[in-house]
Design an enzyme around this catalytic site. Sequence first.
Site, short mmCIF file in Angstrom:
data_model
loop_
_atom_site.label_atom_id
_atom_site.label_comp_id
_atom_site.label_asym_id
_atom_site.label_seq_id
_atom_site.Cartn_x
_atom_site.Cartn_y
_atom_site.Cartn_z
N HIS A 66 0.82 -1.22 0.00
CA HIS A 66 0.00 0.00 0.00
C HIS A 66 0.86 1.27 0.00
O HIS A 66 0.40 2.33 0.44
CB HIS A 66 -0.94 -0.01 1.21
N HIS B 203 -2.40 4.53 9.64
CA HIS B 203 -1.06 5.01 9.98
C HIS B 203 -1.17 6.28 10.82
O HIS B 203 -0.78 7.37 10.38
CB HIS B 203 -0.26 5.27 8.71
N HIS C 39 9.92 -4.09 4.41
CA HIS C 39 10.34 -2.70 4.35
C HIS C 39 10.57 -2.14 5.75
O HIS C 39 9.98 -2.60 6.72
CB HIS C 39 9.37 -1.80 3.58
N GLU D 225 3.50 -5.57 8.83
CA GLU D 225 2.21 -5.36 8.13
C GLU D 225 1.71 -6.67 7.48
O GLU D 225 0.52 -6.83 7.24
CB GLU D 225 2.34 -4.27 7.06
C1 DHB Z 1 6.24 3.48 2.92
C2 DHB Z 1 5.64 2.24 3.08
C3 DHB Z 1 4.55 2.08 3.92
O1 DHB Z 1 3.94 0.89 4.17
C4 DHB Z 1 4.04 3.17 4.58
O2 DHB Z 1 2.92 2.99 5.31
C5 DHB Z 1 4.63 4.42 4.45
C6 DHB Z 1 5.74 4.57 3.61
C7 DHB Z 1 7.40 3.67 2.01
O3 DHB Z 1 7.98 2.70 1.53
O4 DHB Z 1 7.72 4.81 1.71
FE FE Z 2 2.37 1.08 5.74
#
Ligand code: DHB
Ligand code: FE
Length: 280
Positions: free
Chosen positions: A12, A59, A193, A240
């Site tokens: 997302h 978030h 990530h 996540e």
């Molecule tokens: C990013 C990824 C995410 O899941 C998020 O909620 C905010 C930023 C990113 O990779 O920039």
């Molecule tokens: Fe996220």
Amino acid sequence: MAKITAGVASSHVPAIGAAWDLKKTQDAYWKPVFDGFEFTKRWEAEQKPDVVFLVYNDHATAFSLDFIPTFAIGVAERFQPADEGWGARPVPVVEGAPDLAWHITQSVIQSDFDLTIVNKMDVDHGLTVPLTLMFGQPEAWPCKVIPFAVNVVQYPPPSGARCYALGKAIRKAVESFPEDLNVQIWGTGGMSHQIQGPRSGLINRDFDTAFLDGLTKDPEGLTRIGHVEYMREAGSEGIEMVMWLIMRGALDDAAKEVYRFYHVPASNTAVGHIILENPK
Ligand code: DHB
Ligand code: FE
């Protein structure tokens, strides 16, 4: 009766939403990401779900550190796209499915999962970016959406095993709703990530690939991954992915993988996407 016909999982990344909104989808950096969802847009146009039960995380947009529900279900008539600091995304209002949402709320709470009931909230990139990826830019979203928010922001998040079991309770709830409805369940967020700290930028293709394989063939195996392993292997935001296990728990053991896409990078994130269909 309502039936869960398929599960869809997708990252997302907020920058994907910004790239779409700013018409950058054909830029060299973004084209491979959006091309990876072309199959899905055609598939969704054929599937025509009536309702998407959309598992996502807020978030710190609708909720804040003031209060953090572990599992929250949106039962409202509609949900506005949130302003996350640079104005709301120019996407349609999200129409809810209150009758089904209340039915699921009753059934799942009576199955001993304590949900928070949300009558009003705005929805952030966690929910609107997957809608854009699956449906593009219609005048109105082509289906109703039940937002289901999971806390993966403030420690401790729920375990993968709990999420998988919750998926099973959600399936039982949906499939005891008397109206004939084609319902999809989506799991969003991920894949590996980390967007803060010294390991910012971490991507783990091997972990992600094994997770996608496991999602199809051995979801029970994935439920044994603990928080520390997610953190170590998939980065601090990789947690996540427990939301994908809610989706998987709501499907048949024999669900069939019909599409998969994996791409690095998009912002700080490995983009993962999979479609699993329940047997007809
Ligand atoms: C990013 C990824 C995410 O899941 C998020 O909620 C905010 C930023 C990113 O990779 O920039
Ligand atoms: Fe996220």
